[in-house]
Design a protein around this motif. Structure first.
Motif, PDB file in Angstrom:
ATOM      1  N   TYR A  65     -11.181   8.873  -1.817  1.00 44.27           N
ATOM      2  CA  TYR A  65     -10.010   7.987  -1.848  1.00 44.27           C
ATOM      3  C   TYR A  65      -8.968   8.463  -0.839  1.00 44.27           C
ATOM      4  O   TYR A  65      -8.387   7.675  -0.092  1.00 44.27           O
ATOM      5  CB  TYR A  65      -9.418   7.965  -3.258  1.00 44.27           C
ATOM      6  CG  TYR A  65      -8.096   7.218  -3.358  1.00 44.27           C
ATOM      7  CD1 TYR A  65      -8.076   5.831  -3.454  1.00 44.27           C
ATOM      8  CD2 TYR A  65      -6.887   7.915  -3.348  1.00 44.27           C
ATOM      9  CE1 TYR A  65      -6.866   5.146  -3.536  1.00 44.27           C
ATOM     10  CE2 TYR A  65      -5.680   7.241  -3.432  1.00 44.27           C
ATOM     11  CZ  TYR A  65      -5.672   5.859  -3.525  1.00 44.27           C
ATOM     12  OH  TYR A  65      -4.475   5.185  -3.601  1.00 44.27           O
ATOM     13  N   ARG A 110       0.832  -1.196   0.000  1.00 38.94           N
ATOM     14  CA  ARG A 110       0.000   0.000   0.000  1.00 38.94           C
ATOM     15  C   ARG A 110       0.869   1.248   0.000  1.00 38.94           C
ATOM     16  O   ARG A 110       2.028   1.228   0.374  1.00 38.94           O
ATOM     17  CB  ARG A 110      -0.913   0.014   1.223  1.00 38.94           C
ATOM     18  CG  ARG A 110      -1.912  -1.136   1.241  1.00 38.94           C
ATOM     19  CD  ARG A 110      -2.954  -0.921   2.302  1.00 38.94           C
ATOM     20  NE  ARG A 110      -3.733   0.280   2.025  1.00 38.94           N
ATOM     21  CZ  ARG A 110      -4.721   0.690   2.810  1.00 38.94           C
ATOM     22  NH1 ARG A 110      -5.034   0.021   3.893  1.00 38.94           N
ATOM     23  NH2 ARG A 110      -5.390   1.785   2.515  1.00 38.94           N
ATOM     24  N   THR A 145      -7.815   6.089   2.295  1.00 38.61           N
ATOM     25  CA  THR A 145      -6.455   5.537   2.309  1.00 38.61           C
ATOM     26  C   THR A 145      -5.464   6.370   3.114  1.00 38.61           C
ATOM     27  O   THR A 145      -4.418   5.871   3.533  1.00 38.61           O
ATOM     28  CB  THR A 145      -5.916   5.416   0.875  1.00 38.61           C
ATOM     29  OG1 THR A 145      -5.796   6.731   0.296  1.00 38.61           O
ATOM     30  CG2 THR A 145      -6.850   4.560   0.021  1.00 38.61           C
TER      31      THR A 145
END
Length: 256
Positions: A77, A32, A81
């Motif tokens: 987003y 990630r 995240t």
């Protein structure tokens, strides 16, 4: 004490904090992107993202509506995240731990200076300001300030869409009747540092405020501040005008 000397004092404070506070790199999970957006900004991005999507889908112009919805999706987003590609390219990390450094304020912050002449003795004005609990009486962006000791206090500020931001501030320099300098502690929702000087000029006192802060949404916060409120300088100017009225007239005159 000059602004340069205060900056030097802040630098020494950073060095002391670094010796006692463990700093970590950007959090990274396997596979990630690194987290480079602070929690408060992620919450704001989520709210703004939902708003843009709803607004965009309701537009009669399909292309404009889709563009707004796409922008809202990008904010969602970021919220989910904690990662912003633009921040990554710019080397900005609002999720970093510890107090903001002088470089952080220079690269990401807002700098405001403002001064007013008040027809009261410097000692009276200093004493009033030194009790930080008094600040919400003329600083309308503050909800409350709670004393946590002689040099520390918890500040809670009002943000857009009913959001509230809080931080603990510490006095780093205090010259009775002349100057107070403070800065936020590690973990603040709004990294900030400020000084207020009280300079007697005849029968009046010049109250000069210098404030540096990093908006909750990083560099984007400057735009958000303009959308939801006033320019930072205008806000501080109006705060000092109310401070002057409070001490000269005993009350704040509100415009009709």
């Amino acid at each position: 004490m000059t602004q340069t000397e205060i900056t030097a004092a802040m630098t020494r404070h950073d060095e002391l904090s670094a010796a006692t506070t463990r700093r970590t790199d950007m959090a990274r999970e396997p596979g990630r992107s690194p987290v480079n957006v602070r929690t408060t900004e992620r919450a704001l991005a989520g709210l703004a993202g939902v708003g843009l999507i709803i607004y965009g889908l309701g537009r009669s112009n399909v292309l404009v509506g889709l563009g707004l919805a796409a922008a809202g999706g990008a904010l969602l987003y970021r919220s989910k995240t904690g990662y912003c590609p633009l921040y990554n390219k710019m080397g900005v990390n609002t999720a970093r731990q510890g107090s903001a450094t002088a470089t952080d304020y220079f690269e990401q912050g807002v700098h405001v200076q403002c001064a007013y002449l008040v027809a009261r003795p410097a000692a009276d004005l200093y004493t009033f300001w030194r009790a930080f609990e008094n600040l919400p009486r003329f600083m309308k962006h503050l909800d409350r300030v709670e004393a946590l000791g002689d040099t520390r206090s918890r500040w809670t500020a009002k943000g857009p869409m009913g959001q509230k931001f809080s931080w603990v501030a510490e006095i780093i320099h205090d010259q009775p009747n002349e100057l107070i300098a403070w800065r936020s502690m590690p973990g603040a929702d709004v990294d900030n540092a400020g000084t207020v000087r009280f300079i007697e000029r005849g029968e009046e006192t010049e109250v000069s405020v210098t404030l540096d802060y990093i908006p909750p949404a990083g560099a984007v916060g400057k735009v958000i501040a303009q959308l939801f409120g006033k320019e930072p300088h205008q806000t501080i100017d109006e705060d000092l005008r109310r401070f002057k009225q409070l001490h000269e007239a005993g009350e704040v005159t509100r415009a009709k």
